[in-house]
Design an enzyme around this catalytic site. Structure first.
Site, PDB file in Angstrom:
ATOM      1  N   GLU A  56      34.503  16.585  35.373  1.00 56.12           N
ATOM      2  CA  GLU A  56      35.623  16.849  35.793  1.00 56.12           C
ATOM      3  C   GLU A  56      36.156  15.667  34.634  1.00 56.12           C
ATOM      4  OE1 GLU A  56      36.250  17.484  40.000  1.00 56.12           O
ATOM      5  OE2 GLU A  56      35.204  16.025  40.375  1.00 56.12           O
ATOM      6  N   GLU A  88      30.386  17.350  42.069  1.00 57.06           N
ATOM      7  CA  GLU A  88      29.971  15.670  41.204  1.00 57.06           C
ATOM      8  C   GLU A  88      29.467  15.349  43.026  1.00 57.06           C
ATOM      9  OE1 GLU A  88      30.271  12.174  41.995  1.00 57.06           O
ATOM     10  OE2 GLU A  88      31.727  12.198  42.069  1.00 57.06           O
TER      11      GLU A  88
END
Length: 496
Positions: free
Chosen positions: A477, A265
């Site tokens: 996520e 991320e």
């Protein structure tokens, strides 16, 4: 830690200058191999506090070996209900310790207490979410096309996972990795940012108090060399990283060389697109929330403000008025809206963008420097800033500043808005402001980003996946499918 305690002396208990924390390895809290330590710095005042071990490569190896033993020694085959029970127990402790966790994070990264104090409750909800999924995770079955054969699939844990977390939301972003990893039956070694290690070590104490077995959760602290040793370790099967794009790309290269799995991320340069048919007052709310929440230190920051060229000067006058009314101050003061930046190197980087933007022809219509209040002189404070006269190739429109700085760009129509919005190496998030439902659907479909908000900005929920397109990351996520990144799928064929 109570409000009365903090009023008397904030530097006590969890926040004491000499409060010593230790690494968590194989269920024990231990110092580093060579005894070296470092301290955190409170960004609002520059005060040093806490004692943190500087882990060695030997410490990293001990932590990974412990996680590997725990995985092979029974954790991977623990009944789902037992894993669920431990996650729920940890959730209860997170709620009980929410104030400690909030104050620790504020004193590490300088973010507003009003934001950080909610971390414990939000993490608890997230832990409960994955506790439920731990008990309902399943494979697939169906009538086989192979004669006299039954076939089905199962999902199994991967092994030792590494979680490398950033300083802007150290615990919340750790939870995105920790809870699905444990729910699926993996073990984990956590390396927090050297800016915010103490809140993570405190979380380690709660993991042990919850009864999570030795070696299942391990924490090593230190600089980038510690993270590199963790990424390179041959027993680490999966790496989950949140942070700078450049670091994520290096992690991806190292992991690929030994076929380790990654979830990345990374950065963002998100467009916040305002059409002339929008509720402009609400759009201003969304622009301010998009850029200045977390003092701009958020990967989803809506730092490119795209405004349709038919919107007149009154909109910008009101936007500037409301930005200039924002209160810069002590992150512990509930009246503060802009807090200090997290650390000196990052402060220097953000301040440097003022000259970068001006040199390329942009003009600051508000802000553009540091506040003049002498009471703030000891902290890492920056004025909330908006630049106009920006073209999309300017660095201020292409690079992630990670501070309270927004770049205003103009567009004519939907096609040009889409072209500008997508003309970046990132694709993490976007905002769209319009009263037209049809336009909202058209634009949401054309924007290449992992999250798109319409007539709002920033809300997220644990049931929805989070991640980015292009250089904003790999994988997702949160949500039920986060477990896909922490499990292997095995097909089984049974002849009869």
């Amino acid at each position: 830690m109570t409000d009365q305690d903090l009023a008397a002396s904030p530097w006590q208990g969890e926040l004491a200058p000499d409060r010593a924390y230790n690494l968590l390895i194989d269920g024990e809290f231990v110092g580093s191999e060579d005894g070296r330590t470092f301290q955190c710095e409170y960004p609002a005042t520059g005060e040093k506090w806490g004692s943190v071990p500087a882990a060695t490569t030997g410490d990293v190896d001990r932590a990974v070996q412990a996680a590997h033993r725990a995985f092979e020694g029974g954790w991977s085959t623990t009944r789902p209900g037992e894993r669920s029970k431990l996650l729920r127990r940890l959730a209860d402790l997170l709620v009980e310790d929410a104030r400690n966790l909030g104050y620790l994070q504020v004193h590490e990264n300088g973010k507003l207490l009003s934001e950080m104090i909610a971390t414990g409750d939000r993490m608890a909800e997230h832990a409960h979410f994955y506790a439920g999924l731990a008990e309902t995770m399943h494979g697939e079955s169906g009538r086989s096309n192979v004669p006299n054969t039954t076939s089905y699939s199962v999902r199994e844990p991967i092994g030792v996972c590494a979680a490398i977390t950033p300083w802007n939301s150290p615990l919340a972003l750790l939870g995105w990795k920790l809870f699905p990893a444990l729910a699926a039956g993996n073990t984990i070694v956590i390396k927090p940012s050297e800016v915010t290690p103490l809140s993570t070590l405190r979380l380690g104490e709660l993991c042990m108090k919850a009864g999570i077995p030795a070696g299942v959760v391990n924490i090593v602290t230190g600089d980038g060399a510690v993270g590199a040793a963790l990424v390179e370790h041959p027993l680490v099967e999966k790496i989950a990283f949140t942070g700078a794009t450049s670091t994520g790309l290096r992690i991806s290269q190292v992991a690929a060389a030994r076929n380790a799995r990654v979830t990345l991320e990374l950065g963002g340069k998100s467009p916040n697109i305002v059409f002339d048919d929008a509720d402009l007052d609400k759009a201003i709310d969304g622009i301010i929330a998009g850029i200045f929440s977390s003092t701009g230190q958020a990967c989803i920051s809506g730092s490119r403000i795209l405004v349709q060229d038919t919107i007149g000067p009154d909109f910008f006058a009101e936007l500037v008025r409301r930005v200039e009314a924002m209160r810069i101050g002590d992150p512990l003061d509930p009246r503060s809206q802009i807090a200090p930046l997290a650390c000196r190197p990052h402060f220097n980087k953000v301040v440097g963008f003022f000259d970068v933007a001006t040199a390329q022809g942009a003009t600051a219509i508000t802000g553009g420097g540091q506040p003049g209040d002498p009471a703030l002189a000891g902290g890492l404070y920056v004025q909330p800033t908006l630049f106009t006269g920006v073209e999309n190739h300017f660095r201020i429109a292409q690079e992630e500043v990670f501070g309270p700085i927004g770049a205003i760009l103009r567009f004519r129509d939907e096609d040009e808005a889409v072209r500008i919005a997508n003309d970046t190496e990132f694709g993490l998030a976007a905002g769209i402001w319009t009263e037209s439902v049809r336009r909202a659907h058209r634009m949401a479909a054309r924007i290449r980003a992992g999250s798109v908000w319409v007539n709002t900005y920033r809300p997220a929920e644990m049931a929805r996946p989070f991640g980015g397109y292009k250089k904003s990351g790999i994988g997702r996520e949160m949500g039920i499918h986060a477990l896909d990144h922490y499990t292997e799928e095995k097909s089984i064929y049974l002849a009869h």
